[in-house]
Enzyme design. Sequence first.
Site, PDB file in Angstrom:
ATOM      1  N   ARG A  64       0.832  -1.220  -0.103  1.00 23.41           N
ATOM      2  CA  ARG A  64       0.066  -0.119  -0.008  1.00 23.41           C
ATOM      3  C   ARG A  64       1.039   1.281  -0.034  1.00 23.41           C
ATOM      4  O   ARG A  64       1.575   1.434   1.125  1.00 23.41           O
ATOM      5  CB  ARG A  64      -1.013   0.100   1.166  1.00 23.41           C
ATOM      6  CG  ARG A  64      -1.792  -1.123   1.379  1.00 23.41           C
ATOM      7  CD  ARG A  64      -3.131  -1.026   0.414  1.00 23.41           C
ATOM      8  NE  ARG A  64      -3.860  -2.289   0.245  1.00 23.41           N
ATOM      9  CZ  ARG A  64      -4.898  -2.725   1.113  1.00 23.41           C
ATOM     10  NH1 ARG A  64      -5.126  -1.699   2.117  1.00 23.41           N
ATOM     11  NH2 ARG A  64      -5.304  -3.851   0.778  1.00 23.41           N
ATOM     12  N   GLU A 124       0.505   4.334   0.649  1.00 21.32           N
ATOM     13  CA  GLU A 124       0.064   5.282   1.547  1.00 21.32           C
ATOM     14  C   GLU A 124       1.049   6.051   2.382  1.00 21.32           C
ATOM     15  O   GLU A 124       1.782   5.319   3.107  1.00 21.32           O
ATOM     16  CB  GLU A 124      -0.942   4.792   2.448  1.00 21.32           C
ATOM     17  CG  GLU A 124      -2.390   4.279   1.802  1.00 21.32           C
ATOM     18  CD  GLU A 124      -3.180   3.476   2.800  1.00 21.32           C
ATOM     19  OE1 GLU A 124      -3.599   4.220   3.868  1.00 21.32           O
ATOM     20  OE2 GLU A 124      -3.643   2.529   2.793  1.00 21.32           O
ATOM     21  N   ARG A 150      -0.400   2.000  13.238  1.00 22.27           N
ATOM     22  CA  ARG A 150      -0.828   0.972  12.503  1.00 22.27           C
ATOM     23  C   ARG A 150      -0.791   0.556  11.014  1.00 22.27           C
ATOM     24  O   ARG A 150      -1.313  -0.112  10.335  1.00 22.27           O
ATOM     25  CB  ARG A 150      -2.487   0.792  13.149  1.00 22.27           C
ATOM     26  CG  ARG A 150      -3.184   1.992  12.364  1.00 22.27           C
ATOM     27  CD  ARG A 150      -4.561   1.677  12.978  1.00 22.27           C
ATOM     28  NE  ARG A 150      -5.797   2.655  12.343  1.00 22.27           N
ATOM     29  CZ  ARG A 150      -6.923   2.105  12.057  1.00 22.27           C
ATOM     30  NH1 ARG A 150      -7.210   1.035  12.776  1.00 22.27           N
ATOM     31  NH2 ARG A 150      -7.804   2.894  11.488  1.00 22.27           N
ATOM     32  N   HIS A 151       0.063   1.487  10.284  1.00 22.26           N
ATOM     33  CA  HIS A 151       0.063   1.198   9.063  1.00 22.26           C
ATOM     34  C   HIS A 151       1.381   0.954   8.658  1.00 22.26           C
ATOM     35  O   HIS A 151       2.477   1.640   9.050  1.00 22.26           O
ATOM     36  CB  HIS A 151      -0.191   2.728   8.275  1.00 22.26           C
ATOM     37  CG  HIS A 151      -1.921   3.154   8.107  1.00 22.26           C
ATOM     38  ND1 HIS A 151      -2.420   3.807   9.220  1.00 22.26           N
ATOM     39  CD2 HIS A 151      -2.770   2.657   7.350  1.00 22.26           C
ATOM     40  CE1 HIS A 151      -3.595   3.773   8.959  1.00 22.26           C
ATOM     41  NE2 HIS A 151      -4.077   3.080   7.627  1.00 22.26           N
ATOM     42  N   GLU A 186      -9.554  -2.166  13.187  1.00 20.42           N
ATOM     43  CA  GLU A 186     -10.031  -2.955  12.286  1.00 20.42           C
ATOM     44  C   GLU A 186      -8.823  -4.047  11.770  1.00 20.42           C
ATOM     45  O   GLU A 186      -7.635  -3.322  11.750  1.00 20.42           O
ATOM     46  CB  GLU A 186     -10.472  -1.982  10.886  1.00 20.42           C
ATOM     47  CG  GLU A 186     -10.871  -2.826   9.698  1.00 20.42           C
ATOM     48  CD  GLU A 186     -10.076  -2.245   8.518  1.00 20.42           C
ATOM     49  OE1 GLU A 186      -9.807  -2.935   7.577  1.00 20.42           O
ATOM     50  OE2 GLU A 186     -10.016  -1.037   8.503  1.00 20.42           O
ATOM     51  N   SER A 190     -11.239  -6.382   6.476  1.00 18.98           N
ATOM     52  CA  SER A 190     -12.518  -5.724   5.720  1.00 18.98           C
ATOM     53  C   SER A 190     -12.967  -6.795   4.731  1.00 18.98           C
ATOM     54  O   SER A 190     -12.269  -7.706   4.063  1.00 18.98           O
ATOM     55  CB  SER A 190     -11.793  -4.392   4.956  1.00 18.98           C
ATOM     56  OG  SER A 190     -12.795  -3.510   4.796  1.00 18.98           O
ATOM     57  N   ARG A 228      -1.334  -6.684  12.236  1.00 19.37           N
ATOM     58  CA  ARG A 228      -2.409  -6.116  13.366  1.00 19.37           C
ATOM     59  C   ARG A 228      -2.905  -7.202  14.147  1.00 19.37           C
ATOM     60  O   ARG A 228      -3.260  -6.842  15.285  1.00 19.37           O
ATOM     61  CB  ARG A 228      -3.551  -5.570  12.472  1.00 19.37           C
ATOM     62  CG  ARG A 228      -3.113  -4.117  11.860  1.00 19.37           C
ATOM     63  CD  ARG A 228      -4.545  -3.343  11.322  1.00 19.37           C
ATOM     64  NE  ARG A 228      -4.044  -2.110  10.634  1.00 19.37           N
ATOM     65  CZ  ARG A 228      -4.864  -1.290  10.145  1.00 19.37           C
ATOM     66  NH1 ARG A 228      -6.148  -1.686  10.039  1.00 19.37           N
ATOM     67  NH2 ARG A 228      -4.360  -0.325   9.363  1.00 19.37           N
TER      68      ARG A 228
END
Length: 488
Positions: A260, A262, A268-269, A411, A414, A462
């Site tokens: 990812r 991002e 948490r990323h 979370e 998903s 996670r």
Amino acid sequence: DGEFSAKRASTALPRCLLLPLADNKQKTDRVLVRVQDLIPEKADQLIWLRARVHTSRAKGKQCFLVLRQQQFNLQALVAVGDRASKQMVKFAANITKESIVDVEAFVRTVEQKIESCSQQDVELHIERIFVISQAEPRLPLQLEDAVRPDGDGEEEGRATVNQDTKLDNRVIDLRTTTSQAIFRLQSGVCQLFRDTLTEKGFVEIQTPKIISAASEGGANVFTVSYFKTSAYLAQSPQLYKQMCICGDFEKVFCVGPVFRAEDSNTHRHLTEFVGLDIEMAFSYHYHEVIDSITDTMVRIFKGLRDNFQTEIQTVNKQFPSEPFKFLEPTLRLEYTEAVAMLHEAGVEMGDEEDLSTPNEKLLGRLVKEKYDTDFYVLDKYPLAVRPFYTMPDPNNPKYSNSYDMFMRGEEILSGAQRVHDAQLLTDRANHHQIDLEKIKAYIDSFRYGAPPHGGGGIGLERVCMLYLGLHNIRQTSMFPRDPKRLTP
């Protein structure tokens, strides 16, 4: 090079020695014992052991060593006597921390428990000691500092080690009891995931990570040069899991890296993480998928609780947290119920708005207070906040047959029922303004008959972080990748 031997006329072999590199010219039938197997029943046996020197301290005519093997350690003693000379004691005292040694020693029981070691009832009386691999005298960090609970160090003026120093010197940090426990537990999560799904009739698949179009759409994708053109790193195995369902595998799972792009520097990323992905055809209702996934998660939680207590307790010593709680069957709330709970708690948000991170955390607390569980499912998300391939709710077009799963208010999964009709998928893609040419192969895979199906993607790091109640995902990623870290 510091090599010397304390030879006796009576013994041909030296009693202490720094061995040349890979001194394995001769095979030997010598059996090395494991530290964890050294218990009072082994008392008075003469054994060989290979371990790291965790600490050493000389005291007059004696030298005390703590020898370590992974998360286990024990005390050893070299004392001047008819079996050991002064030089041998000096030699032992000068062995650098973290060096690897072979010792021949007698196992002896002790009168007082050795509280600081995992093997509390025995110690070794060393007859011979050989250095197999010598560590440099200056270590980038001290292992005992790296496992000190935050706050303990400051009061007593002792050092703690910050996260970046640990990660920059990950090889040393991985030797700590905390790291050993975290990654053994993580291995357990993967094993339980695989075993549970295999038992349920799922097939493990491998999917490509270099792909021609961004799997989730959007900008958070890494572009890589691919000969004369460009390709992307997979943000999810989504397309391929679904193609396998269309290819009649019925139930599939995969464990592999997910990328990812991002620029998120949060607790948490990560830009690369391990995805535990599931996809399955269902008979009549997408809740069959939810039930399969929640049952798998519960099996994982039980397996960790029953088989990894030692690891959980070890991590708890440094990072205290409440034991992880879950219900059977798993609690399932609808999105509208969650929004109502948040409204009641004074949060202002629209019914079709996505949950912000603070609201997710708050909801986790509210659910824990009301239902006493750290794990739950939130079902029927607003269609507007989900990807184009999500099946709309047939009873209410504003909502969708999609769900997230949460651990301790964060979370971890998903998922959704997927659109399995090519025409509806085309309409949804147009609605999201996605270039149809780029996802042609995806849409085409549903033109030749596709069963209703759904699935989800879980982040391994996670799950481990939240199960153990840790507060940074870098602690559960062995060699983490984030916008600021590409090494080691």
